[in-house]
Structures are given as C-alpha cells and as structure tokens.
Design a protein around this motif. Structure first.
Motif, PDB file in Angstrom:
ATOM      1  N   HIS A  47       0.859  -1.181   0.000  1.00  0.00           N
ATOM      2  CA  HIS A  47       0.000   0.000   0.000  1.00  0.00           C
ATOM      3  C   HIS A  47       0.894   1.229   0.000  1.00  0.00           C
ATOM      4  CE1 HIS A  47      -3.621   2.386   0.761  1.00  0.00           C
ATOM      5  NE2 HIS A  47      -2.878   3.092   1.602  1.00  0.00           N
ATOM      6  N   GLN A  48       0.832   1.977  -1.075  1.00  0.00           N
ATOM      7  CA  GLN A  48       1.660   3.176  -1.243  1.00  0.00           C
ATOM      8  C   GLN A  48       3.129   2.889  -0.955  1.00  0.00           C
ATOM      9  OE1 GLN A  48      -0.129   6.446   0.967  1.00  0.00           O
ATOM     10  NE2 GLN A  48      -1.559   6.839  -0.691  1.00  0.00           N
ATOM     11  N   ASP A 129       1.234   1.513   8.584  1.00  0.00           N
ATOM     12  CA  ASP A 129       1.030   2.963   8.545  1.00  0.00           C
ATOM     13  C   ASP A 129       0.030   3.480   9.574  1.00  0.00           C
ATOM     14  OD1 ASP A 129      -1.169   1.741   7.410  1.00  0.00           O
ATOM     15  OD2 ASP A 129      -1.129   2.881   5.547  1.00  0.00           O
ATOM     16  N   ASP A 134      -0.277  10.596   7.280  1.00  0.00           N
ATOM     17  CA  ASP A 134      -1.156  10.590   6.109  1.00  0.00           C
ATOM     18  C   ASP A 134      -2.508  10.014   6.509  1.00  0.00           C
ATOM     19  OD1 ASP A 134      -2.420  10.469   3.702  1.00  0.00           O
ATOM     20  OD2 ASP A 134      -0.971   9.153   2.719  1.00  0.00           O
ATOM     21  N   ASP A 136      -5.352  10.490   4.922  1.00  0.00           N
ATOM     22  CA  ASP A 136      -6.287  10.355   3.805  1.00  0.00           C
ATOM     23  C   ASP A 136      -6.216   9.002   3.118  1.00  0.00           C
ATOM     24  OD1 ASP A 136      -7.264  12.999   4.074  1.00  0.00           O
ATOM     25  OD2 ASP A 136      -5.497  13.760   3.019  1.00  0.00           O
ATOM     26  N   SER A 137      -5.116   8.279   3.285  1.00  0.00           N
ATOM     27  CA  SER A 137      -4.966   7.010   2.573  1.00  0.00           C
ATOM     28  C   SER A 137      -4.221   6.014   3.447  1.00  0.00           C
ATOM     29  CB  SER A 137      -4.209   7.223   1.255  1.00  0.00           C
ATOM     30  OG  SER A 137      -4.058   5.998   0.565  1.00  0.00           O
ATOM     31  N   ARG A 138      -4.981   5.291   4.267  1.00  0.00           N
ATOM     32  CA  ARG A 138      -4.390   4.283   5.149  1.00  0.00           C
ATOM     33  C   ARG A 138      -4.669   2.893   4.592  1.00  0.00           C
ATOM     34  NH1 ARG A 138      -2.747   5.908  10.258  1.00  0.00           N
ATOM     35  NH2 ARG A 138      -3.255   8.065  10.794  1.00  0.00           N
ATOM     36  N   SER A 139      -3.739   1.999   4.817  1.00  0.00           N
ATOM     37  CA  SER A 139      -3.901   0.646   4.282  1.00  0.00           C
ATOM     38  C   SER A 139      -5.117  -0.050   4.866  1.00  0.00           C
ATOM     39  CB  SER A 139      -2.635  -0.172   4.547  1.00  0.00           C
ATOM     40  OG  SER A 139      -2.368  -0.253   5.942  1.00  0.00           O
ATOM     41  N   ASP A 141      -8.000   1.087   5.648  1.00  0.00           N
ATOM     42  CA  ASP A 141      -9.237   1.481   4.984  1.00  0.00           C
ATOM     43  C   ASP A 141      -9.415   0.710   3.675  1.00  0.00           C
ATOM     44  OD1 ASP A 141     -10.095   3.399   6.908  1.00  0.00           O
ATOM     45  OD2 ASP A 141      -8.627   4.809   6.125  1.00  0.00           O
ATOM     46  N   ALA A 142      -8.314   0.544   2.934  1.00  0.00           N
ATOM     47  CA  ALA A 142      -8.389  -0.229   1.692  1.00  0.00           C
ATOM     48  C   ALA A 142      -8.685  -1.694   1.977  1.00  0.00           C
ATOM     49  CB  ALA A 142      -7.079  -0.086   0.917  1.00  0.00           C
ATOM     50  N   ASP A 313      -6.795   2.214  14.445  1.00  0.00           N
ATOM     51  CA  ASP A 313      -7.449   1.688  13.247  1.00  0.00           C
ATOM     52  C   ASP A 313      -8.776   1.028  13.546  1.00  0.00           C
ATOM     53  OD1 ASP A 313      -5.520   2.574  11.534  1.00  0.00           O
ATOM     54  OD2 ASP A 313      -4.473   0.660  11.333  1.00  0.00           O
ATOM     55  N   SER A 316     -11.742   2.345  11.668  1.00  0.00           N
ATOM     56  CA  SER A 316     -11.924   1.960  10.255  1.00  0.00           C
ATOM     57  C   SER A 316     -12.859   0.765  10.133  1.00  0.00           C
ATOM     58  CB  SER A 316     -10.571   1.647   9.612  1.00  0.00           C
ATOM     59  OG  SER A 316      -9.741   2.786   9.601  1.00  0.00           O
TER      60      SER A 316
END
Length: 385
Positions: A47-48, A129, A134, A136-139, A141-142, A313, A316
């Motif tokens: 992720h990223q 992470d 960051d 706005d884009s956490r693993s 959530d994906a 987390d 989430s």
C-alpha cells in the motif's frame, strides 16, 4: 505455551527500526517468513509502497465466525538505542514494546495456537502505517473496503493493560493561523508579535467550554499544541504564525460545535482541519461479551470496558459496520523514551486470544437463544421483562 516465545519474538520485532521504510520492509519480511515457516497461509501486498501482511487459519464458508487479529508494525521515531531491546525483571523495554510490537508478536503466536481448530476463521493483518501522518490514505481502509470487509469482529492490539477498549476519542486536528505586525527586532514594541499571539490563542482554546465536558468513560477531552511555526528572520518581529492543535474529543461531543467555539476567538483563521470520528462499540455485542469472558479467565479477574484516549485503526472497522475493540497487554511509556511491556501480561494476552477463539462458537450459540421472560416487581404491580 512458553513465556520465552513471546519475549524472543517481541525482542526480534523491536530490533527493526520501523519508523523507516527500509525497517518496515525488513520487519514485514520477517513476519511473513515466520508465519510461512509454520504452514500458515500468508498473502502479502503493498500500500503506497509499504508492505502489508495478511494471514489466515481456520475454516471458511457460510456461517463461520470471522475474527480479525489486527496489529501495526510501524512505530514513531526513536533514538537508535531504543531499537536495542532490554529486559529488566518482568519488563521488556524498547521502541514499540507497548505500542505495539509486544501485542503483534503475541497475536502471531496466538494465530499459530488456534490454527488447528475447525470452527472459527481467524485472520491476522499487519499494517505499516497506523502511526502515519497521512490520514487520507491508510492501508486498513483499503483492506476493510476489500478482503477484510466480511469480518464479524476485529481485535486491534493497541495498549489497554488487558482491558477492553469499547470507546475511543475522536480526533480533531486544527491548524490555526494568526497575524501580527512586523517591526525591527530591536524595537518589538512597534510591532505585534504573531508568535506570542498564537500562544495566547492556544491558551484560550484550552479554556473554551468544550474543554470542560466529560462522559461516562472519559474525564475530559485532551488538547495538545503539537506544532508551531512563525517568523522569517532573526531580527524581525514575526507578522504571521500558525499552530497545529490536536484535540481528542469525547464521543458525546460535536466537532462542528468545537470548531464554532474556536472561531469565536478573535484574530485567528482556521486554515486546515481534519476530523476522525470517535470509536464506539456496544458493550453488549456478543463478540465483545465473548472476549470479556475470555479475558476474565485469562487474567483471573473481571475484564473492564474502558475508553481510550488515543485513536486507532479500530474506527476503520467500525465505519464499515464491523464491531471492533482495542485490546492489548500491560505496559507503559509508549511514544516515550522508556517504553516497556510486561512479559507476563503477554502470556495472559495470548491465553485470552486463544480462549476467545476456542469458546466463541458456544458463546454465539448462547447469545442467539431467546431469553425467557422474567417477572419483576415494582410499586404498581408486576411486569414481565
């Protein structure tokens, strides 16, 4: 079950500087190899640019309870010596010992412990992470939007001293900009120092009405001045300054009302804002009750439901409709110079996770049974309840 297992595995994880990308990749490679060496199904992803590890034991299919053991391997930055674990009595010291490599190591062991049972699907996920800026884009959530989205319950191993975190404060991060008037540094009385004004603004934020509220699990919200920047020359009165204020608000508070109170302070401008909602899960959820019973047997006492000051987390999972709690070992000093975890609590933590999985099917069957009516008395007569 050997206490030495938890210690050795936690020590190994602590040695990786997982505040860095290279350390994260090395640690994730170790986690993956350790699981695969024990014939546990592993799926690794990215992720990223950062590694994500997922593993799974137990059956799959309709009607099978699906439980997640969630942990993060990343840590906040530390001095090099903090990645050299040391033991003093029952305490294991090192960066991440409490938050949360001790719990992560124990979850890995618990996953191996329950690998032979055939009633509960248990998934382990290790993300890189959770401590990241960051937002706005956490693993996670994906993952919850994808392969983990069908879970029934999640346990995230954040430090809770073997209590069950059923609530966590929300996060309201606010950047406030304050303006002044420039002047020569030798004649500050001719200017209006924006840095001093910004400090005064923060002190006023600390006294706003929202700061004095409480709830059943929290005494108050927290307000932290986390960053400040201003001025552009040594010999000049600064005419602008911004501060970042980290507000952890209560589940019964409205972040919009908090912002309105901040805006009521003169001579400031809110230039950036981030909100992460509080985490709330019902204390009567059957999975929460099953975990509470398992913890009670593992620690030989009543498991308390507590509120957590920090975010995690878990929110989430909750935002996707998956009940989730924070539950981790005993320790202290997380994010500080003397972070530690209790080795004996890791053993109790491992036992509680194993007991949860072993006893969950029976607990869920009992929870599904209709409860008989009982008759109670009150001043006006008798009612069925």
């Amino acid at each position: 079950m050997s206490r030495m297992d938890e210690r050795l595995l936690a020590e190994r994880l602590i040695t990786y500087d997982t505040a860095s990308k290279d350390g994260l990749r090395a640690a994730a490679g170790f986690v993956k190899g350790w699981l695969e060496a024990r014939d546990i199904r592993v799926v690794d992803g990215v992720h990223q640019g950062l590694p994500v590890i997922m593993a799974e034991v137990g059956p799959t299919g309709p009607g099978v309870p699906r439980v997640i053991f969630h942990g993060h391997v990343d840590v906040v930055p530390a001095h090099p010596g903090q990645f050299e674990p040391r033991v003093e009595g029952d305490r294991l010291y090192g960066r991440g010992a409490y938050d949360m490599k001790g719990a992560l190591a124990t979850m890995m062991l618990a996953l191996r412990d329950v690998g032979g049972q055939g009633a509960v699907n248990v998934r382990f996920v290790c993300v890189p992470d959770e401590e990241s800026d960051d937002v706005d884009s956490r693993s996670i959530d994906a993952l919850v939007a994808g392969p983990l989205g069908d879970a029934d319950f999640a346990v995230t191993g954040e430090p809770t001293d073997l209590h069950i975190g059923v609530q966590a404060k929300g996060v309201l991060a606010v950047r406030v900009e304050v303006h002044g008037r420039a002047a020569h540094g030798s004649t500050p009385w001719l200017g209006d120092n924006a840095i001093l004004k910004a400090h005064d603004v923060f002190r006023r934020i600390e006294t706003l009405p929202f700061s004095r509220m409480s709830s059943d699990l929290f005494d108050r919200p927290s307000i932290n001045l986390s960053r400040i920047a201003g001025g552009d020359a040594f010999n000049k009165v600064p005419d602008s300054c911004w501060v970042d204020v980290d507000i952890r608000y209560l589940p019964n508070q409205d972040p919009g009302e908090i912002l309105a109170q901040i805006r009521s302070i003169a001579d400031l401008e809110i230039v950036r804002c981030f909100n992460r909602v509080p985490a709330i899960v019902s204390r009567s959820n059957p999975y929460v009750l099953a975990l509470r019973a398992a913890v009670g047997r593992a620690v030989e006492g009543d498991a308390l439901s507590v509120g957590r000051d920090g975010a995690s987390d878990a929110v989430s999972f909750l935002e996707h409709g998956i009940p989730a709690v924070e539950f981790g070992p005993v320790g202290g000093g997380h994010h500080g110079p003397e972070e530690w975890v209790s080795l004996s609590s890791l053993q109790r933590y491992r036992a509680a996770l194993g007991t949860l999985v072993d006893e969950l099917p029976a607990a869920l069957r009992e929870a599904a049974q209709p409860q008989p009516l009982r008759v109670v008395s009150y001043d006006g007569g008798r009612v069925a309840r």
